[in-house]
Design a protein around this motif. Sequence first.
Motif, PDB file in Angstrom:
ATOM      1  N   GLU A 176     -11.668  57.647   0.394  1.00 20.06           N
ATOM      2  CA  GLU A 176     -11.594  59.030  -0.045  1.00 20.06           C
ATOM      3  C   GLU A 176     -12.632  59.231  -1.133  1.00 20.06           C
ATOM      4  O   GLU A 176     -12.902  58.343  -1.920  1.00 20.06           O
ATOM      5  CB  GLU A 176     -10.197  59.335  -0.575  1.00 20.06           C
ATOM      6  N   SER A 177     -13.199  60.404  -1.153  1.00 19.76           N
ATOM      7  CA  SER A 177     -14.235  60.704  -2.137  1.00 19.76           C
ATOM      8  C   SER A 177     -13.575  61.178  -3.432  1.00 19.76           C
ATOM      9  O   SER A 177     -13.554  62.363  -3.754  1.00 19.76           O
ATOM     10  CB  SER A 177     -15.190  61.770  -1.588  1.00 19.76           C
ATOM     11  N   LYS A 178     -13.006  60.209  -4.144  1.00 20.73           N
ATOM     12  CA  LYS A 178     -12.384  60.502  -5.436  1.00 20.73           C
ATOM     13  C   LYS A 178     -12.556  59.279  -6.330  1.00 20.73           C
ATOM     14  O   LYS A 178     -12.718  58.159  -5.827  1.00 20.73           O
ATOM     15  CB  LYS A 178     -10.916  60.882  -5.279  1.00 20.73           C
ATOM     16  N   PRO A 179     -12.559  59.465  -7.633  1.00 16.04           N
ATOM     17  CA  PRO A 179     -12.828  58.348  -8.549  1.00 16.04           C
ATOM     18  C   PRO A 179     -11.960  57.114  -8.314  1.00 16.04           C
ATOM     19  O   PRO A 179     -12.436  55.993  -8.472  1.00 16.04           O
ATOM     20  CB  PRO A 179     -12.592  58.951  -9.935  1.00 16.04           C
ATOM     21  N   GLU A 180     -10.723  57.297  -7.892  1.00 12.42           N
ATOM     22  CA  GLU A 180      -9.825  56.160  -7.683  1.00 12.42           C
ATOM     23  C   GLU A 180     -10.291  55.263  -6.538  1.00 12.42           C
ATOM     24  O   GLU A 180      -9.849  54.126  -6.408  1.00 12.42           O
ATOM     25  CB  GLU A 180      -8.391  56.650  -7.396  1.00 12.42           C
ATOM     26  N   SER A 181     -11.187  55.760  -5.696  1.00 11.72           N
ATOM     27  CA  SER A 181     -11.671  55.000  -4.540  1.00 11.72           C
ATOM     28  C   SER A 181     -12.933  54.200  -4.832  1.00 11.72           C
ATOM     29  O   SER A 181     -13.434  53.494  -3.961  1.00 11.72           O
ATOM     30  CB  SER A 181     -11.951  55.959  -3.380  1.00 11.72           C
ATOM     31  N   ARG A 182     -13.471  54.308  -6.026  1.00 14.98           N
ATOM     32  CA  ARG A 182     -14.765  53.690  -6.330  1.00 14.98           C
ATOM     33  C   ARG A 182     -14.790  52.184  -6.110  1.00 14.98           C
ATOM     34  O   ARG A 182     -15.718  51.654  -5.503  1.00 14.98           O
ATOM     35  CB  ARG A 182     -15.185  54.013  -7.763  1.00 14.98           C
ATOM     36  N   PRO A 235     -16.139  63.358 -11.215  1.00 17.17           N
ATOM     37  CA  PRO A 235     -16.080  64.581 -12.008  1.00 17.17           C
ATOM     38  C   PRO A 235     -16.503  64.394 -13.465  1.00 17.17           C
ATOM     39  O   PRO A 235     -16.676  65.359 -14.181  1.00 17.17           O
ATOM     40  CB  PRO A 235     -14.619  64.992 -11.922  1.00 17.17           C
ATOM     41  N   VAL A 273     -19.571  61.214  -6.048  1.00 19.31           N
ATOM     42  CA  VAL A 273     -18.274  60.908  -6.658  1.00 19.31           C
ATOM     43  C   VAL A 273     -17.994  59.411  -6.637  1.00 19.31           C
ATOM     44  O   VAL A 273     -17.446  58.865  -7.585  1.00 19.31           O
ATOM     45  CB  VAL A 273     -17.130  61.678  -5.960  1.00 19.31           C
ATOM     46  N   ILE A 274     -18.353  58.730  -5.553  1.00 20.23           N
ATOM     47  CA  ILE A 274     -18.137  57.290  -5.436  1.00 20.23           C
ATOM     48  C   ILE A 274     -19.457  56.624  -5.086  1.00 20.23           C
ATOM     49  O   ILE A 274     -20.428  57.289  -4.730  1.00 20.23           O
ATOM     50  CB  ILE A 274     -17.047  56.943  -4.400  1.00 20.23           C
TER      51      ILE A 274
END
Length: 134
Positions: free
Chosen positions: A30-36, A118, A87-88
Amino acid sequence: MTVISHDESLKDRAVMAAMRAALAVSPAPESKPESRAAYDKLMAQVPIAASVGRTAGEVGGTAGWWCRPANEAPQQAILYLHGGGYVIGSAAAYRGLGSQIAARTGVPTFVADYALAPESPVPAAHPGFARLPA
């Protein structure tokens, strides 16, 4: 501008098949910081080309990694902006892919490590690119 293209080699096909196989059994990031971390771990599986040196560097105020082939083309460079939708993704995770691009083209490749959203929304994600020479 010079455009370099080449036919897909058997080695390219093998690499692409291996990447598709790895992606097929991996959950879509997922394209969100938690997925980095998971995304970087997946992208870091691309092998480093044996004939390519990697060094940390900077272009236009943006940090990243230079991937330099042994017999590099003079006065040429590729600027590679890694995937991840701003994002990632990271330059460190994409060094393998950058090295493969450099090995196949014979052109030094700079994998930029731009800031991610973000925390750093566009246009702050890549302020140094505005200062690159034409």
